[in-house]
Enzyme design. Structure first.
Site, PDB file in Angstrom:
ATOM      1  N   GLY A  42       0.834  -1.198   0.000  1.00 53.34           N
ATOM      2  CA  GLY A  42       0.000   0.000   0.000  1.00 53.34           C
ATOM      3  C   GLY A  42       0.860   1.235   0.000  1.00 53.34           C
ATOM      4  N   ALA A  43       0.806   1.990   1.088  1.00 54.34           N
ATOM      5  CA  ALA A  43       1.549   3.249   1.211  1.00 54.34           C
ATOM      6  C   ALA A  43       1.213   4.184   0.053  1.00 54.34           C
ATOM      7  CB  ALA A  43       3.043   3.000   1.328  1.00 54.34           C
ATOM      8  N   HIS A  44      -0.087   4.345  -0.187  1.00 49.54           N
ATOM      9  CA  HIS A  44      -0.547   5.267  -1.212  1.00 49.54           C
ATOM     10  C   HIS A  44      -2.013   5.612  -0.972  1.00 49.54           C
ATOM     11  CE1 HIS A  44      -1.615   1.315  -3.013  1.00 49.54           C
ATOM     12  NE2 HIS A  44      -2.690   1.972  -3.423  1.00 49.54           N
ATOM     13  N   GLY A  45      -2.479   6.595  -1.715  1.00 49.31           N
ATOM     14  CA  GLY A  45      -3.880   6.980  -1.708  1.00 49.31           C
ATOM     15  C   GLY A  45      -4.358   7.098  -3.143  1.00 49.31           C
ATOM     16  N   ARG A  90      -3.748   4.390   2.534  1.00 45.79           N
ATOM     17  CA  ARG A  90      -3.804   3.067   3.134  1.00 45.79           C
ATOM     18  C   ARG A  90      -2.433   2.434   3.220  1.00 45.79           C
ATOM     19  NH1 ARG A  90      -6.713   2.033  -1.471  1.00 45.79           N
ATOM     20  NH2 ARG A  90      -7.354   4.106  -0.948  1.00 45.79           N
TER      21      ARG A  90
END
Length: 133
Positions: A42-45, A90
């Site tokens: 994840g580590a993105h929107g 997230r």
């Protein structure tokens, strides 16, 4: 979100229908598996993408951030999914060794929809709030 479950002596079946169980049409499906227990994904929107995330096997922890606060969810039941609306950051972590995480998405892959930098995401959240009537 609770998903339907049909079970009998042969086993269980859970299904998801667009616009019936989730508030969007499914345009893409992907799944994560074989993720090391200490890895993070994840580590993105996303600007516009909606998703339903389901741990169909094992478990995973999701940390969801709306630009103001964070909340953690553990998914470990294939009859429950976590709905993610647009403009949510997230992080997925704490994968069990047997985790299979299914993602139903409202749009095909488009790199332009992603926030990969958390500070840019926070600025976009603040900007969108300033534009509200």
């Amino acid at each position: 979100m609770e998903l339907p479950k049909i079970g009998d002596r042969r086993g269980d079946l859970t299904y998801v229908e667009s616009r019936r169980h989730i508030p969007f049409d499914i345009a893409r499906v992907y799944y994560l598996y074989g993720v090391p227990t200490d890895a993070e994904r994840g580590a993105h929107g996303h600007r516009e993408l909606e998703q339903l995330i389901i741990a169909v096997a094992g478990s995973v922890e999701l940390v969801i951030d709306d630009g103001h606060s964070q909340k953690s969810y553990t998914l470990d039941d294939p009859t429950k999914g976590l709905y993610l609306c647009p403009m949510v950051w997230r992080d997925l972590r704490c994968f069990s060794s047997n985790a299979v995480v299914l993602v139903l998405a409202s749009h095909p892959y488009d790199e332009r929809d992603y926030f990969r930098d958390y500070l840019k995401f926070k600025r976009a959240v603040a900007e969108s709030e300033r534009q509200l009537p």
